[in-house]
Design a protein around this motif. Structure first.
Motif, PDB file in Angstrom:
ATOM      1  N   GLU A   1      62.214  36.729  89.891  1.00 13.49           N
ATOM      2  CA  GLU A   1      61.288  36.223  88.928  1.00 13.49           C
ATOM      3  C   GLU A   1      61.304  34.697  88.588  1.00 13.49           C
ATOM      4  O   GLU A   1      62.570  34.219  88.539  1.00 13.49           O
ATOM      5  CB  GLU A   1      61.551  36.891  87.802  1.00 13.49           C
TER       6      GLU A   1
ATOM      7  N   ASP B   1      48.771  44.663  87.213  1.00 13.10           N
ATOM      8  CA  ASP B   1      47.749  45.235  86.452  1.00 13.10           C
ATOM      9  C   ASP B   1      46.203  45.262  87.180  1.00 13.10           C
ATOM     10  O   ASP B   1      45.493  46.132  86.843  1.00 13.10           O
ATOM     11  CB  ASP B   1      47.904  44.698  85.028  1.00 13.10           C
TER      12      ASP B   1
ATOM     13  N   GLY C   1      56.655  38.738  82.214  1.00 12.21           N
ATOM     14  CA  GLY C   1      55.627  37.960  82.496  1.00 12.21           C
ATOM     15  C   GLY C   1      54.465  37.765  81.497  1.00 12.21           C
ATOM     16  O   GLY C   1      54.885  36.882  80.655  1.00 12.21           O
ATOM     17  N   ARG C   2      53.193  38.350  81.535  1.00 14.01           N
ATOM     18  CA  ARG C   2      52.330  38.066  80.583  1.00 14.01           C
ATOM     19  C   ARG C   2      52.587  38.838  78.968  1.00 14.01           C
ATOM     20  O   ARG C   2      51.763  38.568  78.354  1.00 14.01           O
ATOM     21  CB  ARG C   2      51.039  38.194  81.220  1.00 14.01           C
TER      22      ARG C   2
ATOM     23  N   LEU D   1      55.690  43.631  83.717  1.00 17.08           N
ATOM     24  CA  LEU D   1      55.900  45.256  83.830  1.00 17.08           C
ATOM     25  C   LEU D   1      55.811  46.058  84.929  1.00 17.08           C
ATOM     26  O   LEU D   1      56.530  46.916  85.243  1.00 17.08           O
ATOM     27  CB  LEU D   1      55.043  45.689  82.426  1.00 17.08           C
ATOM     28  N   ALA D   2      54.870  45.495  85.761  1.00 15.25           N
ATOM     29  CA  ALA D   2      54.728  46.044  86.987  1.00 15.25           C
ATOM     30  C   ALA D   2      56.165  46.133  87.961  1.00 15.25           C
ATOM     31  O   ALA D   2      56.478  47.068  88.512  1.00 15.25           O
ATOM     32  CB  ALA D   2      53.507  45.692  87.917  1.00 15.25           C
TER      33      ALA D   2
ATOM     34  N   HIS E   1      51.506  42.089  71.298  1.00 20.30           N
ATOM     35  CA  HIS E   1      51.156  43.421  72.418  1.00 20.30           C
ATOM     36  C   HIS E   1      51.174  44.674  71.797  1.00 20.30           C
ATOM     37  O   HIS E   1      52.266  45.115  71.080  1.00 20.30           O
ATOM     38  CB  HIS E   1      52.043  43.444  73.543  1.00 20.30           C
ATOM     39  N   VAL E   2      50.284  45.555  71.902  1.00 21.68           N
ATOM     40  CA  VAL E   2      50.112  46.792  71.118  1.00 21.68           C
ATOM     41  C   VAL E   2      49.995  47.851  72.192  1.00 21.68           C
ATOM     42  O   VAL E   2      49.140  47.476  73.456  1.00 21.68           O
ATOM     43  CB  VAL E   2      49.051  46.941  70.145  1.00 21.68           C
TER      44      VAL E   2
ATOM     45  N   CYS F   1      52.163  36.713  72.755  1.00 22.22           N
ATOM     46  CA  CYS F   1      51.059  37.227  71.987  1.00 22.22           C
ATOM     47  C   CYS F   1      51.363  38.450  71.576  1.00 22.22           C
ATOM     48  O   CYS F   1      52.258  39.218  72.435  1.00 22.22           O
ATOM     49  CB  CYS F   1      49.758  37.286  72.872  1.00 22.22           C
TER      50      CYS F   1
ATOM     51  N   MET G   1      49.312  46.875  79.717  1.00 22.22           N
ATOM     52  CA  MET G   1      50.724  47.276  80.052  1.00 22.22           C
ATOM     53  C   MET G   1      50.881  48.412  80.660  1.00 22.22           C
ATOM     54  O   MET G   1      51.625  48.765  81.798  1.00 22.22           O
ATOM     55  CB  MET G   1      51.582  47.150  78.791  1.00 22.22           C
TER      56      MET G   1
ATOM     57  N   VAL H   1      59.461  33.115  94.640  1.00 25.30           N
ATOM     58  CA  VAL H   1      59.331  33.319  96.161  1.00 25.30           C
ATOM     59  C   VAL H   1      58.352  32.675  96.580  1.00 25.30           C
ATOM     60  O   VAL H   1      57.069  32.269  96.060  1.00 25.30           O
ATOM     61  CB  VAL H   1      59.168  35.008  96.292  1.00 25.30           C
TER      62      VAL H   1
END
Ligand SMILES: Cc1cc2nc3c(=O)[nH]c(=O)nc-3n(C[C@H](O)[C@H](O)[C@H](O)COP(=O)(O)OP(=O)(O)OC[C@H]3O[C@@H](n4cnc5c(N)ncnc54)[C@H](O)[C@@H]3O)c2cc1C
Length: 467
Positions: free
Chosen positions: A35, A418, A42-43, A15-16, A61-62, A59, A428, A234
């Motif tokens: 990526e 994060d 990602g996570r 997300l970053a 995510h909320v 998992c 997030m 990378v």
């Protein structure tokens, strides 16, 4: 240096990285996102799980109504319609007794007071002790003096029940760490942010697999001359006076700027040799991570009509009724004999790390039946356990001193992720904030400053006076 629009490499498609890529591509930069995995997110990702053949999120995510930047990001890429919002939070005790926390039309933070007072799983003394602690957290933002939130709760006279049944369920799931490893300001922030306004604690749950959200981010970047390169890890970056040289799988490319949006341990492997990297290496050495385990269960029938619930007093902590939450699933109005998909989540799941898949499944099934008697009759059709060993960085006392800000010793290299200095825990929302901060810095360096960060929601009601 390139002629024409400046070029930016974004390393990392979580997300970053995605937030930075979207912000920069809309500002006229030519973005290339690298990526290393075959998918974005990602996570917070989804993928086809090989053993079950199902598309699963790594998992559940909320998000919450106070996650202003994440919500603005979803709006920007057009996926806010894929989030379903819930005002009610259900708590279940072993044996099945339920309580509901829900807002009424009173000024914050009184909007949840009537349902808080009606919670079955706390007695009057528990509620008095929690209320006192909440008033203390609302009235002043505590500083990090090296004590843990567990210490703080003891100093503030919290009953055992209040700790086990109120503070642990809320904070372990929000911060994914045990109370003895949570710095006081992080706990205070969770409480203050979620109670500052009526909508701040509404819980948002995606109605599509997470990967579908990022497809729109990819489209957004590509529609603005950007490029997304998947399976493209990378290996190194070399800061130069006029740009950054990136090494990826044997080839090298030159960019005007780079945003390195990878987790802290991955950054450690990318840093160039030399004195300038030493401060960052030292900062990274203070980070530790905490695990989260998701247990995905497909039953031949429904075991609950609830969309989600907090599960008290056991190892399993949350139930998400995925087949009710995912939009593509048929509504299960026809009774209980329709198949259902349940995900059970355990945050800070250190106790599960050494357990086998079968041991975890047995434990989850045993405990689930204590909350949902129908689970005893239901046939488990398939299941999978996803252990995210390095799910989030531990918000331990003192960690804030070591979170690096976006600018690095190299003017053309910016950090995001994060774990960087966003003021937020590993969420997030924190990831999107970090991407926006890095993008703002690049627009400033390039002489066309832009502002992407969305201001925090304002406190409402009595919270304006307290905070
Ligand atoms: C199990 C679990 C449950 C969670 N639940 C919630 C929740 O309910 N709510 C919430 O807000 N947050 C939750 N989080 C936290 C949230 O997922 C993270 O805070 C957020 O997704 C981190 O985003 P990021 O972009 O900073 O990092 P990441 O998502 O880790 O992204 C970094 C990316 O960089 C890539 N990468 C690494 N090295 C390289 C390289 N050398 N070259 C190219 N690419 C590279 C990685 O593959 C990855 O895609 C949860 C996390 C986990 C793991």
């Amino acid at each position: 240096m390139s002629a024409g629009e400046p070029t930016v490499a974004v390393v990392g498609g979580g997300l970053a990285g995605l937030a930075a890529a979207c912000a920069l591509s809309e500002s006229g930069f030519r973005v290339t996102l690298f990526e290393r995995r075959p998918y974005l997110g990602g996570r917070a990702a989804s993928y086809e799980h090989p053993a079950t053949g199902e598309v699963v999120d790594n998992c559940q995510h909320v998000l919450f109504g106070c996650c202003n930047n994440l919500i603005a990001f979803y709006k920007k890429i057009g996926t806010d319609k894929d989030i379903r919002w819930f005002d009610r939070m259900f708590f279940i005790e072993p044996g099945g007794r339920r309580s509901t926390l829900e807002p009424v039309r009173l000024p914050a933070p009184l909007h949840v007071t009537p349902s808080f007072l009606a919670l079955n799983f706390l007695d009057a003394w528990d509620k008095i002790s929690v209320s006192r602690a909440l008033v203390s957290l609302f009235s002043r933002m505590p500083r990090d003096n090296g004590a843990s939130f567990e210490d703080w709760l003891a100093q503030h006279g919290q009953t055992r029940n209040a700790i086990e049944r109120f503070w642990k369920p809320i904070l372990i799931s929000a911060l994914s760490e045990s109370l003895d490893r949570i710095a006081v300001p992080y706990a205070a922030q969770v409480v203050r942010e979620s109670m500052k306004a009526a909508g701040a604690r509404s819980m948002g749950i995606p109605t599509v697999p997470l990967g579908e959200l990022y497809k729109q981010a990819e489209n957004y970047v590509c529609a603005r001359s950007g490029v997304i390169r998947l399976r493209r890890g990378v290996d190194s970056f070399l800061p130069l006076e006029t740009g950054v040289r990136l090494g990826a799988q044997g080839s090298e490319e030159l960019f005007d700027y780079a945003v390195i949006a990878v987790p802290f341990d991955a950054l450690g492997k990318l840093l160039p040799d030399g004195e300038e990297s030493s401060r960052l290496r030292e900062q990274i050495s203070h980070f530790e991570s905490s695990p989260i385990t998701g247990i995905h269960l497909w039953f031949d029938r429904r075991i609950s009509e609830l969309p989600h619930a907090v599960l008290l007093d056991r190892t399993i902590q949350w139930m998400f009724h995925k087949s009710e939450l995912l939009r593509k699933s048929a509504p299960s109005a026809n009774g209980d004999d329709v198949p259902s998909y349940i995900e059970v989540v355990v945050s800070a799941s250190k106790s599960l790390l050494q357990k086998s898949r079968q041991e975890i499944l047995d434990l989850a099934m045993r405990e689930l039946a204590e909350f949902f008697p129908q689970a005893r009759e239901a046939k488990l059709l398939k299941a999978t356990v996803i252990k995210e060993v390095n799910a989030t960085f531990s918000p331990a006392p003192g960690i804030d001193r070591h979170r690096p800000s976006s600018p690095t010793p190299w003017p053309r290299v910016l950090l995001a992720g994060d774990w960087t200095a966003t003021g937020w825990p590993a969420t997030m929302e924190g990831a999107v904030r970090s991407g926006y901060l890095a993008a703002e810095e690049i627009t400033r360096c390039a002489g066309k400053p832009r502002h992407f960060l969305v201001p925090d929601a304002k406190s409402e009601g009595l919270m304006r006076l307290l905070g």
